[in-house]
Scaffold this motif. Sequence first.
Motif, PDB file in Angstrom:
ATOM      1  N   UNK A 170       4.162  -0.832  -5.879  1.00 12.53           N
ATOM      2  CA  UNK A 170       3.977  -1.982  -5.012  1.00 12.53           C
ATOM      3  C   UNK A 170       2.640  -2.669  -5.312  1.00 12.53           C
ATOM      4  N   UNK A 171       2.692  -3.976  -5.533  1.00 12.99           N
ATOM      5  CA  UNK A 171       1.489  -4.768  -5.790  1.00 12.99           C
ATOM      6  C   UNK A 171       1.561  -5.981  -4.884  1.00 12.99           C
ATOM      7  N   UNK A 172       0.878  -5.893  -3.741  1.00 12.46           N
ATOM      8  CA  UNK A 172       1.097  -6.878  -2.671  1.00 12.46           C
ATOM      9  C   UNK A 172       0.739  -8.323  -3.019  1.00 12.46           C
ATOM     10  N   UNK A 173       0.143  -8.598  -4.169  1.00 10.43           N
ATOM     11  CA  UNK A 173      -0.098  -9.990  -4.554  1.00 10.43           C
ATOM     12  C   UNK A 173       1.254 -10.678  -4.754  1.00 10.43           C
ATOM     13  N   UNK A 174       1.353 -11.913  -4.315  1.00 14.24           N
ATOM     14  CA  UNK A 174       2.612 -12.629  -4.470  1.00 14.24           C
ATOM     15  C   UNK A 174       3.513 -12.380  -3.279  1.00 14.24           C
ATOM     16  N   UNK A 175       4.823 -12.409  -3.523  1.00 14.08           N
ATOM     17  CA  UNK A 175       5.772 -12.213  -2.433  1.00 14.08           C
ATOM     18  C   UNK A 175       5.759 -10.747  -1.985  1.00 14.08           C
ATOM     19  N   UNK A 176       6.443 -10.480  -0.898  1.00 15.87           N
ATOM     20  CA  UNK A 176       6.553  -9.108  -0.412  1.00 15.87           C
ATOM     21  C   UNK A 176       7.464  -8.283  -1.304  1.00 15.87           C
ATOM     22  N   UNK A 177       7.062  -7.019  -1.502  1.00 16.38           N
ATOM     23  CA  UNK A 177       7.899  -6.089  -2.252  1.00 16.38           C
ATOM     24  C   UNK A 177       8.919  -5.421  -1.338  1.00 16.38           C
ATOM     25  N   UNK A 178      10.084  -5.141  -1.861  1.00 16.42           N
ATOM     26  CA  UNK A 178      10.942  -4.120  -1.280  1.00 16.42           C
ATOM     27  C   UNK A 178      10.407  -2.774  -1.744  1.00 16.42           C
TER      28      UNK A 178
ATOM     29  N   UNK B 568       3.731   8.088 -14.843  1.00 17.67           N
ATOM     30  CA  UNK B 568       2.305   8.427 -14.871  1.00 17.67           C
ATOM     31  C   UNK B 568       1.468   7.291 -15.461  1.00 17.67           C
ATOM     32  N   UNK B 569       2.105   6.365 -16.148  1.00 18.76           N
ATOM     33  CA  UNK B 569       1.357   5.238 -16.704  1.00 18.76           C
ATOM     34  C   UNK B 569       0.897   4.290 -15.592  1.00 18.76           C
ATOM     35  N   UNK B 570       1.852   3.870 -14.741  1.00 27.04           N
ATOM     36  CA  UNK B 570       1.474   2.936 -13.680  1.00 27.04           C
ATOM     37  C   UNK B 570       1.082   3.687 -12.415  1.00 27.04           C
ATOM     38  N   UNK B 571       1.193   5.008 -12.432  1.00 25.64           N
ATOM     39  CA  UNK B 571       0.906   5.844 -11.274  1.00 25.64           C
ATOM     40  C   UNK B 571       1.772   5.449 -10.080  1.00 25.64           C
ATOM     41  N   UNK B 572       3.039   5.670 -10.248  1.00 31.75           N
ATOM     42  CA  UNK B 572       4.005   5.362  -9.201  1.00 31.75           C
ATOM     43  C   UNK B 572       4.930   6.566  -9.051  1.00 31.75           C
ATOM     44  N   UNK B 573       5.434   6.886  -7.872  1.00 37.39           N
ATOM     45  CA  UNK B 573       5.199   6.193  -6.604  1.00 37.39           C
ATOM     46  C   UNK B 573       3.764   6.366  -6.130  1.00 37.39           C
ATOM     47  N   UNK B 574       3.407   5.530  -5.154  1.00 40.83           N
ATOM     48  CA  UNK B 574       2.061   5.586  -4.615  1.00 40.83           C
ATOM     49  C   UNK B 574       2.118   5.215  -3.137  1.00 40.83           C
ATOM     50  N   UNK B 575       1.010   5.393  -2.459  1.00 40.68           N
ATOM     51  CA  UNK B 575       0.992   5.034  -1.045  1.00 40.68           C
ATOM     52  C   UNK B 575       1.046   3.513  -0.902  1.00 40.68           C
ATOM     53  N   UNK B 576       1.537   3.063   0.241  1.00 44.92           N
ATOM     54  CA  UNK B 576       1.503   1.630   0.513  1.00 44.92           C
ATOM     55  C   UNK B 576       0.633   1.416   1.747  1.00 44.92           C
ATOM     56  N   UNK B 577       0.302   0.175   2.002  1.00 41.80           N
ATOM     57  CA  UNK B 577      -0.671  -0.092   3.064  1.00 41.80           C
ATOM     58  C   UNK B 577      -0.035   0.076   4.439  1.00 41.80           C
ATOM     59  N   UNK B 579      -0.230  -1.998   6.727  1.00 45.79           N
ATOM     60  CA  UNK B 579       0.411  -3.278   7.056  1.00 45.79           C
ATOM     61  C   UNK B 579       1.858  -3.316   6.583  1.00 45.79           C
ATOM     62  N   UNK B 580       2.047  -2.823   5.362  1.00 43.55           N
ATOM     63  CA  UNK B 580       3.414  -2.817   4.828  1.00 43.55           C
ATOM     64  C   UNK B 580       4.316  -1.914   5.669  1.00 43.55           C
ATOM     65  N   UNK B 581       3.802  -0.727   6.015  1.00 40.59           N
ATOM     66  CA  UNK B 581       4.587   0.205   6.833  1.00 40.59           C
ATOM     67  C   UNK B 581       4.927  -0.426   8.177  1.00 40.59           C
ATOM     68  N   UNK B 582       3.960  -1.098   8.754  1.00 43.45           N
ATOM     69  CA  UNK B 582       4.128  -1.701  10.066  1.00 43.45           C
ATOM     70  C   UNK B 582       5.214  -2.773  10.025  1.00 43.45           C
ATOM     71  N   UNK B 583       5.160  -3.601   8.982  1.00 45.21           N
ATOM     72  CA  UNK B 583       6.174  -4.647   8.843  1.00 45.21           C
ATOM     73  C   UNK B 583       7.568  -4.050   8.735  1.00 45.21           C
ATOM     74  N   UNK B 584       7.623  -2.858   8.153  1.00 45.25           N
ATOM     75  CA  UNK B 584       8.920  -2.206   7.973  1.00 45.25           C
ATOM     76  C   UNK B 584       9.272  -1.324   9.159  1.00 45.25           C
ATOM     77  N   UNK B 585       8.372  -1.282  10.163  1.00 50.33           N
ATOM     78  CA  UNK B 585       8.604  -0.446  11.349  1.00 50.33           C
ATOM     79  C   UNK B 585       8.753   1.020  10.975  1.00 50.33           C
ATOM     80  N   UNK B 586       7.937   1.480  10.057  1.00 48.44           N
ATOM     81  CA  UNK B 586       8.041   2.869   9.624  1.00 48.44           C
ATOM     82  C   UNK B 586       6.726   3.608   9.839  1.00 48.44           C
ATOM     83  N   UNK B 587       6.855   4.898  10.110  1.00 55.25           N
ATOM     84  CA  UNK B 587       5.704   5.789  10.149  1.00 55.25           C
ATOM     85  C   UNK B 587       5.984   6.934   9.200  1.00 55.25           C
ATOM     86  N   UNK B 588       4.958   7.346   8.454  1.00 56.23           N
ATOM     87  CA  UNK B 588       5.121   8.523   7.599  1.00 56.23           C
ATOM     88  C   UNK B 588       4.793   9.758   8.434  1.00 56.23           C
TER      89      UNK B 588
END
Lengths: 590, 590
Positions: A170-178, B568-577, B579-588
Amino acid sequence: MLRTKTCGELSLKNIGESVTLCGWIQRMRDMGGMTFLDLRDRYGITQIVFNMETNAALCGQVRGYGRECVIGVSGTVAERSNKNLKIATGEIEILAEKVHLYNRSKTPPFTIETDTDGGDELRMKYRYLDLRRPNVRANLELRHRLGMLIRNYMSGAGFLEIETPFLIKSTPEGARDFVVPSRMNMGEFYALPQSPQTFKQLLMVSGYDKYFQIVRCFRDEDLRADRQPEFTQLDCEMSFVEQDDVLATFEGLVQHLFMAEKGIDIGSLPHITYREAMDKYGSDKPDIRFGMEFVHIKKGLAADASENILPSGKFTVFDNAEWVGGFVARGCAEYTRKQIDELTDFVKRPQIGASGLVWVRRANDGSIKSSIDKFYTPEELKLLADKADMQNGDIMLIMAGIGEKTREQLGTLRLHVADLLGLRSANEYKPLWVVDFPLLEWNDEDKRFYAKHHPFTSPKPEHIPLLDTDPASVNANAYDLVINGVEIGGGSIRIHDRALQKKMFSILGFTDGEAQKQFGFLMDAFEYGAPPHGGIAFGFDRLSSLFGGAESIRDFIAFPKNNSGRDVMIDSPSTISEDQLKELCLTVRN
Amino acid sequence: MLRTKTCGELSLKNIGESVTLCGWIQRMRDMGGMTFLDLRDRYGITQIVFNMETNAALCGQVRGYGRECVIGVSGTVAERSNKNLKIATGEIEILAEKVHLYNRSKTPPFTIETDTDGGDELRMKYRYLDLRRPNVRANLELRHRLGMLIRNYMSGAGFLEIETPFLIKSTPEGARDFVVPSRMNMGEFYALPQSPQTFKQLLMVSGYDKYFQIVRCFRDEDLRADRQPEFTQLDCEMSFVEQDDVLATFEGLVQHLFMAEKGIDIGSLPHITYREAMDKYGSDKPDIRFGMEFVHIKKGLAADASENILPSGKFTVFDNAEWVGGFVARGCAEYTRKQIDELTDFVKRPQIGASGLVWVRRANDGSIKSSIDKFYTPEELKLLADKADMQNGDIMLIMAGIGEKTREQLGTLRLHVADLLGLRSANEYKPLWVVDFPLLEWNDEDKRFYAKHHPFTSPKPEHIPLLDTDPASVNANAYDLVINGVEIGGGSIRIHDRALQKKMFSILGFTDGEAQKQFGFLMDAFEYGAPPHGGIAFGFDRLSSLFGGAESIRDFIAFPKNNSGRDVMIDSPSTISEDQLKELCLTVRN
């Protein structure tokens, strides 16, 4: 195969042959002694005849079937006495000998024909029936052909189709990611790609100097009409190129597609700068199928007053306006008061937000009238009409206000008037390149710059010093392919230097840490021999709809989503089980 | 273009031409008076010569550049005195006149050559450098060619490529879904497709009687070696077909690919039933490049004892075994005690879990020895050797135990021995169809049936009555394409009848409500004229690696994930902000 022929291939030269066709019952006409049945498949419609006299049992059997039942019919091809020359198989019919019922059908909720009585929601809920309609089928067939044409052209030009990952970061620049929660990496998420941008650039670093991919992309945006959360892109990138090389390559592709699919030689594509497009048409995606270029009546507050066509100090609206301009609608001098009022209402709608509209007409007798008659002398208005090259019978529509905003409003009016005048024919194609886009766009709300194209776009080399002094004036080697007022593709020459990329992120408000965390892999890659590169991406859904002569992309996508991002056919999105949530370590907040 | 030629195209016929090449410095040899530089791009390597005498400045400039720097070189093509006939450009060199440095490179963390010193993790972290290696590039080029060959073949055969959605609905049957939280539909989720199965069936209902797609699919499984969470499938479906029509169609495709890519005529593909494959090879994906078919020494506890090759009451292990069988390894009678012990250890490994191995050898002088000498008479063992068609110098390896399980263990040993004997050549291809798979598979843990293929596979029509009485014995019109012991594709004739599909779900333990909630759209569609249909899907990553002669799929995927599902190149998956969790109505959860 359960059939020997399709419903689209039999003709007089097959007379006497024994054949078996399979398909859907389009319609049935019971004529007493005879029953005529239109059998439909993907390839066409063939008439089947059942004779009550020679085979009453079979005739009776078939009369029990309804529309959209699936049957197989064996029989003999015969010449029709009553030929239908409108369809390919209209000279023959099948004298049925045997019928096999493969499946019955309930009565469909709407008619399976090009002109259907089904509304949007109903058609989407039963999309599998909607897809049977010949026009929707033609759209998907067109899309398939375009895909094949593109792939063969690109491959022939030495491009490799390379698949890039869908589970990325996820790279929040630009539109929102799924985002996609990872079960194996608790609390972490993948993101679905908004485009393969960084991966295709990495491929350039890897030396795959001509890459393309027809690929799904995802944007979690609030959907406007005709936007889909998932969409398909023709994505391309090349190394060791400058802007003109990219344009020439894809001009070739566009020419090829028009020739191969439509037999149209569109010739070479004009280039127009972003500045010129905004000034002439009030749009960075101008429709140039028709003229109606802007007449600049007042060029700007700071401009030399002697360049203004009308004198100042006469009409406060114009005096206060930063910019005054108009365009001429040929042969529209006879517009009624009502028509003018409608145009004024059009520009006053909140989507456009203009405060009003001024007009000047040159009647068929050459006399000039205007809504601002009382402010200017007839000579002044005649000078305006002459400068605008108004002929007898023309009208000029004029707007005044803040420069760029007013030009965009006038540009929207220009398209509207052209629509009214029938100047936007779906069968005429006028592609062009819009070039020299600004690198950055100032956002007054956030008080920061955003990338006009994306953060990887390179400033024009000669503008790089301006990044420090006047970022807003920096142009990019960025370009759009525009056809008939629609942006079909866009791209740029990219940054391939770590320091410049870092500077770009900093101008966009990233801290060094954020930039490194999100795009470190790309900046790191630039340190291991990144070649100069650039590319472009085309909206494949949009391209298909353009070739299909349609405005909406929805009917060029087999299973589209509605404006709330729902697939009403499969009823998705939907809730998932508590077990699934638990495995993903997630709770839904209330 | 920044270049006029590539590094792979110049030859003696270009002598004297002025050219500009761009690429990466593969290596540089400073010979005092001369510097030789190998310039590499996607197309090859060209030798560049710098002469200290004629252009000391240029020579000095270039000596400052390291491996993997990106440069452009202008110069004149000249004949080499010291020709290298191993490479296409080995007869010429470029006498450099001008060099432009496009980008420097840090020293790469591993050598950019086919044989690299980089370990797996390092290569994945710097995948953009790994992709420069000529063997990895060859893999991706092969993959591109295969994609083009497949698409052109399928399109030529009347198939339409139709894109199906990626944001679909979670259906927990089968493997785990990756899910995608919906922001616009709070608390609801999309799922990523494990395959386009239901959509392609809906396309059949819609009348698109020949569909294909090369498409990404997703499975959130615990990753075994060489499994990827996202993988690419060639997905196909046809209407109005029976099993043999599907097999014939895709046999044509497979023949075409081998001929076009490898110039190999693989001829027509043998068909073998699932039962036969298990009995002969202990595998439903048999490698038939070599023989070593099973000899059934004891066919089963219930079988007629007279069919057993060895008499009972002599050796309790065989007496207690449900099944005893072996295979003959030709020319291996000389296996040492140590070699036999190693084979015994091999089958005793937990992954195989056998309790032991019995052998019988027929020495070069015809004498027979066995590890069960003391239980059977020489005549009895000779009879066994004769029945197994053992020649002098052969050994037979024998296992005993529970029927299917033992056959699978013996099948694994068979492959292992064939590997040891070099019977599994990467350049020999023996594709076959395995047909008549069982419809269901009993799971002893869950005490329920699972679909062997998937819930949409049709039972053989003549077996439908058995669904009520003996579901385990029901066979399906399901088939796999197997090449060299690898399952490359699999498919089936599908259910197209609502009642049968409902029954199938019920056998699989779905309540009517669950079935309707998850797959109601498909069962509903079956009520509106669903044609008989069937299809197949091929693993495109696997197919590419097979054609590339490799075991692992990873190097046929541009950006693969590791065994923990990480990039391992882009280091994904990774944590998200937050704000993103909140918009999705999710809690980890913690």
